[in-house]
Design an enzyme around this catalytic site. Structure first.
Site, PDB file in Angstrom:
ATOM      1  N   HIS A   1     147.080 -11.764 -34.987  1.00 19.92           N
ATOM      2  CA  HIS A   1     146.078 -11.316 -34.008  1.00 19.92           C
ATOM      3  C   HIS A   1     144.999 -10.519 -34.718  1.00 19.92           C
ATOM      4  CE1 HIS A   1     144.381  -9.418 -30.359  1.00 19.92           C
ATOM      5  NE2 HIS A   1     144.365  -8.315 -31.086  1.00 19.92           N
TER       6      HIS A   1
ATOM      7  N   ARG B   1     146.314 -18.586 -40.225  1.00 20.31           N
ATOM      8  CA  ARG B   1     146.963 -19.260 -39.097  1.00 20.31           C
ATOM      9  C   ARG B   1     147.368 -20.690 -39.465  1.00 20.31           C
ATOM     10  NH1 ARG B   1     143.173 -16.742 -34.311  1.00 20.31           N
ATOM     11  NH2 ARG B   1     144.652 -15.139 -33.586  1.00 20.31           N
TER      12      ARG B   1
ATOM     13  N   LYS C   1     152.692 -11.425 -35.653  1.00 24.76           N
ATOM     14  CA  LYS C   1     153.425 -11.781 -34.437  1.00 24.76           C
ATOM     15  C   LYS C   1     154.864 -12.218 -34.751  1.00 24.76           C
ATOM     16  CE  LYS C   1     149.190 -13.034 -31.971  1.00 24.76           C
ATOM     17  NZ  LYS C   1     148.474 -14.070 -31.176  1.00 24.76           N
TER      18      LYS C   1
ATOM     19  N   ASN D   1     150.748 -18.394 -32.798  1.00 24.04           N
ATOM     20  CA  ASN D   1     149.726 -18.548 -33.845  1.00 24.04           C
ATOM     21  C   ASN D   1     149.759 -17.463 -34.914  1.00 24.04           C
ATOM     22  OD1 ASN D   1     148.336 -16.327 -32.555  1.00 24.04           O
ATOM     23  ND2 ASN D   1     147.561 -17.822 -31.074  1.00 24.04           N
TER      24      ASN D   1
END
Length: 233
Positions: free
Chosen positions: A128, A115, A24, A125
């Site tokens: 994914h 994470r 992310k 976070n």
């Protein structure tokens, strides 16, 4: 006789799953480090794509989150910068990747998770992972729309190690992606192998180099020849 004996042996099979991983926006600067962890954890990266989603695309991707209070913040965050989507494969890939990245809210029992290491907050976070087989199929199709659906994947244990048979159809990588992959995972080992080849000057250089590359492949574990060492009491 050896060939007929091999045909009679029933080799065990391990079926391989695919799952979607996303690096992310808040962890994009750690992508190389995360990809190295992925490879050393036994995954094969089948597909890789760097892109930036629009808020509308994020809304479509996270359709199961519609109606939640955090949904507007989620779509804003996921469209705030580039992401890297990866199709990963290995046995029990979905559960294994979820275990490695850990829960959204890291606890003391998950301090070794990715994470816990890379996430900025509960919302941001870092990573994914697909929740289930059917979700993985949908998410992979979303991120890699030109991919064809694979039939099945399996690993067959053979006489001289492990034969990896991945029945998948991959998208053609770009020139930049190919050069990056060769630079990170091929060139250094190949150069070392060619250097050793020049030193040894074998009679059959092609076979010698092939055997050297198999033996010194940094991305595959060494396979024991079956000999056992007895410990002393």
């Amino acid at each position: 006789m050896e060939a007929s004996l091999l045909n009679e042996i029933s080799f065990p099979r391990i079926y391989v799953e695919r799952t979607l991983a996303i690096i992310k926006p808040d962890a994009i600067d750690k992508s190389e480090e995360i990809e190295d962890i992925i490879l050393t954890s036994g995954f094969t990266i089948l597909q890789k794509r760097k892109l930036q989603l629009s808020p509308e695309q994020c809304s479509d991707f996270y359709t199961e989150h519609h109606g939640k209070l955090t949904f507007p913040k989620l779509t804003a965050y996921m469209s705030s910068g580039p992401i890297i989507a990866l199709t990963l494969a290995r046995d029990n890939a979905i559960a294994h990747w979820k275990a490695i990245i850990g829960p959204i809210k890291a606890t003391e029992s998950h301090q070794e998770s990715l994470r816990a290491k890379y996430a900025t907050s509960e919302l941001e976070n870092a990573l994914h992972g697909s929740e289930s087989f059917h979700v993985a199929e949908r998410e992979i199709k979303f991120m890699f729309p030109n991919s064809k659906k694979y039939t099945h994947c399996c690993l067959n244990e053979m006489q001289k190690g492990i034969l990896y048979t991945f029945c998948v159809a991959l998208t053609v990588p770009t020139r930049e992606e190919t050069e990056e992959y060769l630079s990170r995972y091929v060139n250094q080992t190949l150069l070392q192998g060619l250097t050793e080849l020049c030193k040894h000057k074998p009679l059959n250089p092609c076979v010698w180099l092939a055997e050297w590359l198999i033996k010194n492949n940094p991305n595959k574990p060494q396979i024991c020849d079956g000999a056992l060492v007895e410990g002393t009491e």
